[in-house]
Design a protein around this motif. Structure first.
Motif, PDB file in Angstrom:
ATOM      1  N   GLY A 126     -41.907  15.926  10.494  1.00 25.96           N
ATOM      2  CA  GLY A 126     -43.274  15.790  10.013  1.00 25.96           C
ATOM      3  C   GLY A 126     -44.258  16.574  10.866  1.00 25.96           C
ATOM      4  N   ARG A 181     -42.050   8.868  11.399  1.00 24.33           N
ATOM      5  CA  ARG A 181     -42.788   8.137  10.369  1.00 24.33           C
ATOM      6  C   ARG A 181     -43.496   9.079   9.400  1.00 24.33           C
ATOM      7  NH1 ARG A 181     -43.735   3.167   9.642  1.00 24.33           N
ATOM      8  NH2 ARG A 181     -42.873   2.649  11.688  1.00 24.33           N
ATOM      9  N   MET A 182     -44.070  10.192   9.898  1.00 19.59           N
ATOM     10  CA  MET A 182     -44.776  11.110   9.004  1.00 19.59           C
ATOM     11  C   MET A 182     -43.797  11.802   8.056  1.00 19.59           C
ATOM     12  SD  MET A 182     -47.648  12.712  11.567  1.00 19.59           S
ATOM     13  CE  MET A 182     -48.574  13.389  10.219  1.00 19.59           C
ATOM     14  N   PHE A 197     -41.075  10.378   7.015  1.00 28.15           N
ATOM     15  CA  PHE A 197     -40.742   9.318   6.067  1.00 28.15           C
ATOM     16  C   PHE A 197     -41.793   9.231   4.968  1.00 28.15           C
ATOM     17  CE2 PHE A 197     -41.248   4.752   4.967  1.00 28.15           C
ATOM     18  CZ  PHE A 197     -40.068   4.589   4.285  1.00 28.15           C
ATOM     19  N   GLU A 198     -43.082   9.292   5.348  1.00 27.31           N
ATOM     20  CA  GLU A 198     -44.160   9.242   4.364  1.00 27.31           C
ATOM     21  C   GLU A 198     -44.103  10.459   3.444  1.00 27.31           C
ATOM     22  OE1 GLU A 198     -47.622   8.899   6.744  1.00 27.31           O
ATOM     23  OE2 GLU A 198     -47.263   6.783   7.292  1.00 27.31           O
ATOM     24  N   LYS A 199     -43.759  11.621   3.989  1.00 27.17           N
ATOM     25  CA  LYS A 199     -43.645  12.822   3.163  1.00 27.17           C
ATOM     26  C   LYS A 199     -42.522  12.665   2.150  1.00 27.17           C
ATOM     27  CE  LYS A 199     -43.426  17.846   3.454  1.00 27.17           C
ATOM     28  NZ  LYS A 199     -43.357  19.018   4.358  1.00 27.17           N
ATOM     29  N   GLN A 244     -41.528   9.862   0.856  1.00 24.94           N
ATOM     30  CA  GLN A 244     -42.023   8.939  -0.167  1.00 24.94           C
ATOM     31  C   GLN A 244     -42.891   9.680  -1.191  1.00 24.94           C
ATOM     32  OE1 GLN A 244     -40.749   6.111  -0.364  1.00 24.94           O
ATOM     33  NE2 GLN A 244     -41.121   4.687   1.295  1.00 24.94           N
ATOM     34  N   ARG A 245     -43.733  10.629  -0.705  1.00 24.51           N
ATOM     35  CA  ARG A 245     -44.588  11.384  -1.637  1.00 24.51           C
ATOM     36  C   ARG A 245     -43.738  12.298  -2.523  1.00 24.51           C
ATOM     37  NH1 ARG A 245     -47.662  11.927   3.090  1.00 24.51           N
ATOM     38  NH2 ARG A 245     -46.975  14.081   3.324  1.00 24.51           N
ATOM     39  N   GLY A 250     -34.850   4.019   2.219  1.00 23.26           N
ATOM     40  CA  GLY A 250     -36.047   3.537   2.902  1.00 23.26           C
ATOM     41  C   GLY A 250     -35.712   2.517   3.979  1.00 23.26           C
ATOM     42  N   TRP A 271     -34.094   4.272   6.872  1.00 20.63           N
ATOM     43  CA  TRP A 271     -35.080   5.052   7.636  1.00 20.63           C
ATOM     44  C   TRP A 271     -35.912   4.128   8.541  1.00 20.63           C
ATOM     45  CZ3 TRP A 271     -36.424  10.231   5.219  1.00 20.63           C
ATOM     46  CH2 TRP A 271     -37.068  11.042   6.145  1.00 20.63           C
ATOM     47  N   ARG A 272     -36.303   2.974   7.982  1.00 19.51           N
ATOM     48  CA  ARG A 272     -37.094   2.030   8.802  1.00 19.51           C
ATOM     49  C   ARG A 272     -36.266   1.519   9.982  1.00 19.51           C
ATOM     50  NH1 ARG A 272     -38.274   0.468   3.475  1.00 19.51           N
ATOM     51  NH2 ARG A 272     -40.386   1.097   2.812  1.00 19.51           N
TER      52      ARG A 272
END
Length: 409
Positions: free
Chosen positions: A42, A50-51, A53-55, A57-58, A88, A91-92
């Protein structure tokens, strides 16, 4: 060990997610999430952070929206949702393990620094007390105290040098090596120390470095394996040429460039009869020989051969005229015919091709479906007019002289 297991689980679920996306794309005929290979670094510079992971998700959000409004692909969407949830959760877990690892580093480093400061402070205080007591007694026995003071100072100097050599310097080097390991660098060698407990700490540092190095090597190997699986997903296992998914991606890329393009759709004539008569092993061998001959017959970097499915193939020509595309199709037809592969069910007596050619002046996402439809229609027109020929969309192409004379097909 937990970090290693977490990373392995994460890569496994990523591969399962890629397979689920492939199934969904093949079922819908649409490109769901852009690049299927998720980037794991990220903007914070942390791999699998975490960033990132958010990418991820998008990237998967459009697929979830499509599945939410579709009942036709419910089974595939359910599998996709199952793999996404598993990815998910894994990843967490990986983020939590990384946080625990960072938390384990901080107390050790703080404790080492505290120990260095405490030792230094105690020795300085002890020196000051000894010096003060000697100063008070100096009024009574000047010469004795003077000599004694010199002895004490010499002793303290030697003691400080020994402490610096055997305690302070190793502690500083240990702290520095821990910082280097944290930054992914090799630890520097530390000479042997005389304090047994401290030597045990010194001996542990290389082991920590070796473990971290092994962990990084495993991570790199897993990344390489994942890249290899991604390449395999774009290659036809039988013929070794790019597959249908690679064709869809290539056409989509050309559509984004908005330039002229031509498409040749072709298949082996009466291939079902060939398979039923000679068997599937001979059929597979025939397809491999045909694919190899066509690949060798294509010249230039702008001509690309793909296996469309079964006995069907496709050729993409970038920025060429319809007449040029038709010439390429005829050359391919002649190349396969010249192989002379015996075909007991063909009127020609050997394996032949039927080809359909279509072209557009400007290929766009809107005109791409029409290009595919036109090439497919041209292919069926070539079959209806006797096979073993190339047909340009909207125009019947004459057969080669050797076939036209006998009109055998």
């Amino acid at each position: 060990m937990e970090a290693d297991k977490g990373l392995s689980r994460l890569h496994r679920h990523e591969m399962e997610m890629m397979l689920a996306l492939n199934s969904l794309e093949q079922a819908t005929g649409r490109k769901m999430a852009g690049e299927v290979i998720f980037p794991h670094t990220g903007r914070d510079g942390v791999r699998h952070g975490r960033m990132a992971f958010e990418k991820m998700q998008r990237l998967l959000a459009p697929v979830e929206q499509m599945c939410a409004g579709s009942e036709e692909f419910r089974d595939i969407c359910d599998q996709f949702g199952k793999h996404k949830r598993a990815l998910g959760e894994t990843w967490r877990e990986k983020l939590a393990i990384d946080a625990q690892a960072r938390a384990l580093w901080r107390p050790l480093e703080d404790e080492l620094l505290r120990l260095v400061n405490a030792v230094s402070s105690r020795e300085v205080q002890r020196s000051l007390k000894n010096t003060e007591s000697l100063s008070e007694a100096a009024d009574y026995i000047v010469w004795s105290i003077f000599l004694f003071t010199l002895g004490v100072l010499a002793f303290l100097l030697v003691l400080l040098l020994l402490l610096r050599r055997d305690l302070l310097r190793p502690l500083v080097r240990i702290a520095g090596n821990l910082s280097r390991l944290r930054d992914g660098m090799r630890p520097e060698p530390i000479p042997a120390v005389r304090i047994t407990e401290l030597q045990e700490v010194v001996d542990i540092v290389p082991d920590i470095g070796g473990y971290l190095g092994s962990l990084r090597e495993r991570s790199c190997r897993l990344e390489e394996e994942k890249d290899a699986y991604a390449r395999m997903s774009l290659t036809d296992s039988l013929t070794g040429i790019p597959n249908r998914r690679a064709l869809d991606m290539r056409l989509a890329d050309l559509a984004e460039l908005r330039q002229a393009a031509s498409l040749i759709m072709l298949d082996v004539d009466l291939f079902k009869i060939y398979n039923d008569t000679l068997g599937h092993q001979e059929g597979d061998s025939c397809l491999r020989r045909v694919a190899q001959a066509m690949r060798d017959g294509l010249r230039g970097g702008d001509h690309e051969l793909f296996r469309y499915g079964g006995e069907e193939f496709a050729v993409v020509l970038d920025g060429v005229s319809p007449e040029h595309a038709l010439q390429v199709a005829e050359r391919l037809r002649q190349t396969v015919e010249q192989l002379g592969i015996p075909h007991p069910g063909s009127p020609a007596g050997h394996v032949t091709l039927s080809l359909g050619v279509a072209a557009v002046e400007v290929l766009t996402p809107e005109t791409l479906p029409r290009l595919l439809e036109a090439a497919d229609s041209a292919l069926y027109s070539a079959k209806e007019h006797g096979r073993n020929r190339a047909h340009l969309a909207g125009e019947l192409v004459k057969k080669s002289a050797c076939l036209a004379a006998g009109d055998r097909l």
